[in-house]
Design a protein around this motif. Structure first.
Motif, PDB file in Angstrom:
ATOM      1  N   ASP A  97      10.583   0.744  -1.357  1.00  0.00           N
ATOM      2  CA  ASP A  97      10.924   2.034  -0.751  1.00  0.00           C
ATOM      3  C   ASP A  97       9.762   2.574   0.080  1.00  0.00           C
ATOM      4  O   ASP A  97       9.946   3.010   1.227  1.00  0.00           O
ATOM      5  CB  ASP A  97      11.305   3.040  -1.833  1.00  0.00           C
ATOM      6  N   ASP A  98       8.542   2.526  -0.471  1.00  0.00           N
ATOM      7  CA  ASP A  98       7.378   3.061   0.239  1.00  0.00           C
ATOM      8  C   ASP A  98       7.069   2.255   1.496  1.00  0.00           C
ATOM      9  O   ASP A  98       6.741   2.820   2.545  1.00  0.00           O
ATOM     10  CB  ASP A  98       6.162   3.081  -0.686  1.00  0.00           C
ATOM     11  N   LEU A 108       9.134   0.438   3.342  1.00  0.00           N
ATOM     12  CA  LEU A 108      10.147   0.667   4.376  1.00  0.00           C
ATOM     13  C   LEU A 108      10.042   2.073   4.957  1.00  0.00           C
ATOM     14  O   LEU A 108      10.245   2.271   6.163  1.00  0.00           O
ATOM     15  CB  LEU A 108      11.545   0.432   3.797  1.00  0.00           C
ATOM     16  N   GLN A 109       9.733   3.058   4.118  1.00  0.00           N
ATOM     17  CA  GLN A 109       9.571   4.417   4.626  1.00  0.00           C
ATOM     18  C   GLN A 109       8.385   4.504   5.576  1.00  0.00           C
ATOM     19  O   GLN A 109       8.432   5.215   6.586  1.00  0.00           O
ATOM     20  CB  GLN A 109       9.394   5.392   3.458  1.00  0.00           C
ATOM     21  N   GLU A 110       7.311   3.800   5.270  1.00  0.00           N
ATOM     22  CA  GLU A 110       6.155   3.798   6.167  1.00  0.00           C
ATOM     23  C   GLU A 110       6.501   3.118   7.486  1.00  0.00           C
ATOM     24  O   GLU A 110       6.032   3.536   8.552  1.00  0.00           O
ATOM     25  CB  GLU A 110       4.983   3.080   5.495  1.00  0.00           C
ATOM     26  N   ALA A 170       9.456   3.201   8.901  1.00  0.00           N
ATOM     27  CA  ALA A 170      10.240   4.195   9.645  1.00  0.00           C
ATOM     28  C   ALA A 170       9.364   5.292  10.240  1.00  0.00           C
ATOM     29  O   ALA A 170       9.685   5.847  11.290  1.00  0.00           O
ATOM     30  CB  ALA A 170      11.302   4.800   8.735  1.00  0.00           C
ATOM     31  N   GLU A 171       8.254   5.615   9.582  1.00  0.00           N
ATOM     32  CA  GLU A 171       7.338   6.627  10.115  1.00  0.00           C
ATOM     33  C   GLU A 171       6.524   6.082  11.285  1.00  0.00           C
ATOM     34  O   GLU A 171       6.212   6.827  12.215  1.00  0.00           O
ATOM     35  CB  GLU A 171       6.405   7.114   9.004  1.00  0.00           C
ATOM     36  N   PRO A 193       9.507   5.683  14.669  1.00  0.00           N
ATOM     37  CA  PRO A 193      10.644   6.559  14.394  1.00  0.00           C
ATOM     38  C   PRO A 193      11.790   6.352  15.382  1.00  0.00           C
ATOM     39  O   PRO A 193      11.604   6.373  16.592  1.00  0.00           O
ATOM     40  CB  PRO A 193      10.041   7.966  14.539  1.00  0.00           C
ATOM     41  N   VAL A 248      16.012   4.347  10.984  1.00  0.00           N
ATOM     42  CA  VAL A 248      16.222   5.208   9.813  1.00  0.00           C
ATOM     43  C   VAL A 248      17.504   4.804   9.090  1.00  0.00           C
ATOM     44  O   VAL A 248      17.555   4.748   7.852  1.00  0.00           O
ATOM     45  CB  VAL A 248      16.255   6.683  10.240  1.00  0.00           C
ATOM     46  N   VAL A 260      16.788   1.456   7.288  1.00  0.00           N
ATOM     47  CA  VAL A 260      15.929   1.664   6.123  1.00  0.00           C
ATOM     48  C   VAL A 260      16.685   2.365   5.010  1.00  0.00           C
ATOM     49  O   VAL A 260      16.574   1.999   3.830  1.00  0.00           O
ATOM     50  CB  VAL A 260      14.678   2.471   6.532  1.00  0.00           C
ATOM     51  N   THR A 261      17.470   3.380   5.359  1.00  0.00           N
ATOM     52  CA  THR A 261      18.259   4.092   4.340  1.00  0.00           C
ATOM     53  C   THR A 261      19.246   3.159   3.657  1.00  0.00           C
ATOM     54  O   THR A 261      19.424   3.207   2.434  1.00  0.00           O
ATOM     55  CB  THR A 261      19.004   5.270   4.989  1.00  0.00           C
ATOM     56  N   VAL A 296      17.224   0.857   1.313  1.00  0.00           N
ATOM     57  CA  VAL A 296      16.685   1.577   0.161  1.00  0.00           C
ATOM     58  C   VAL A 296      17.788   1.921  -0.831  1.00  0.00           C
ATOM     59  O   VAL A 296      17.646   1.715  -2.053  1.00  0.00           O
ATOM     60  CB  VAL A 296      15.946   2.845   0.621  1.00  0.00           C
TER      61      VAL A 296
END
Length: 314
Positions: free
Chosen positions: A193-194, A196-198, A200-201, A204, A209, A212-213, A216
């Motif tokens: 999760d971390d 993939l979130q990084e 996406a950041e 962007p 998004v 990734v969602t 996740v």
């Protein structure tokens, strides 16, 4: 036990303790250095491995990285994928500002030197934003193929972590480089999760998004990853074609936004060419200087408004 034996034994124990202490400190320092190098290579910058070329302005780079400006600049350079250190970019920017300052002062009037320098800073920032946006666009164009590879890999029974590593090897830059960073972060203990979130950041976009969602949520709930990814592949293909059509339709408007300020700057050279020294006399009074600043401000507002009106989010 006599005194001489006790002294010898004490001395031996003391020497052995010193040797072990030195060896322990050496091992500790080497371990910290290896760990710092590993973290810096895998998870700190997020960009591909730097080439073997000789780096310039190393002292400036080290000092700049300790400041907030340097850290912000490093993040921007990471998102662009450029093989340039913050110190190198900052030095090149200062050289460009100085050159534009001298050119504006020599060709137009002394008043236009600082304005030309500010233009150089703005151009450097816009260059980074343009490189970052171009990298995001290339990544978005690779998302359908990425979703297809992940769907096929998970359908074959591979774990999502393994599928991400396989996609990193098969895809070209920038998707391959970004997924390689995700795989490296997973290898050093980061959660999926971390990581993939990084991702996406760093890049962007709505499409990323959504991907990734989907990954996740499927990883957390244990849902059908294959079906979700295949449906997402079709959606990403449609959005890709829609974005291409919109860019084609709005290309003329984008060129107009750059043509408007270019005409303003060109009129200054034309005015100075028609009558030599006209700009010197015009900017020699506070009223003339205020008029020039207001004119440049209006051109900037026009540029921003045209860009905003031509922006369509899909």
């Amino acid at each position: 036990m006599d005194l001489q034996t006790l002294i010898t034994l004490t001395t031996g124990v003391a020497l052995l303790t010193c040797v072990l202490a030195v060896a322990g400190l050496h091992t500790y320092a080497r371990g910290r250095a290896q760990r710092a190098a590993l973290v810096d290579r895998l998870s700190h910058t997020g960009r591909p491995a730097l080439t073997g070329r000789r780096r310039r302005f190393r002292t400036l780079d080290r000092r700049l990285r300790r400041t907030n400006l340097g850290r912000t600049l490093e993040l921007k350079l990471t998102a662009t994928g450029l093989d340039v250190t913050p110190g190198e970019f900052f030095a090149y920017m200062l050289a460009t500002v100085a050159a534009l300052w001298l050119i504006g002062q020599a060709t137009l009037a002394p008043f236009f030197g600082p304005l030309a320098g500010l233009l150089g800073v703005w151009a450097a920032v816009q260059f980074l934003n343009w490189q970052r946006q171009k990298r995001i666009e290339r990544f978005i164009n690779q998302l359908p193929e990425l979703a297809r590879i992940l769907a096929n890999a998970t359908h074959a029974g591979l774990a999502l972590r393994t599928a991400i590593g396989m996609a990193a090897e098969e895809l070209e830059a920038p998707a391959g480089e970004e997924l390689a960073k995700v795989a490296n972060q997973l290898a050093i203990g980061h959660s999926l999760d971390d990581a993939l979130q990084e991702l996406a950041e760093r890049l962007p976009s709505r499409e990323l998004v959504v991907l990734v969602t989907t990954l996740v949520l499927s990883n957390r709930a244990g849902g059908q990853v294959v079906g979700a990814l295949r449906n997402l592949t079709e959606t990403l293909e449609e959005r890709k074609e829609t974005r291409r059509e919109i860019r084609t339709q709005l290309s003329q408007v984008s060129m107009t936004s750059y043509a408007v300020p270019a005409l303003g700057v060109g009129s200054l050279f034309l005015m100075n060419g028609v009558k030599d020294g006209a700009l010197d006399r015009m900017t020699g009074s506070p009223l003339g200087q205020g008029a020039v600043i207001i004119a440049f401000g209006l051109y900037a507002v026009g540029f921003v408004l045209i860009r905003r009106m031509s922006r369509i989010d899909v």
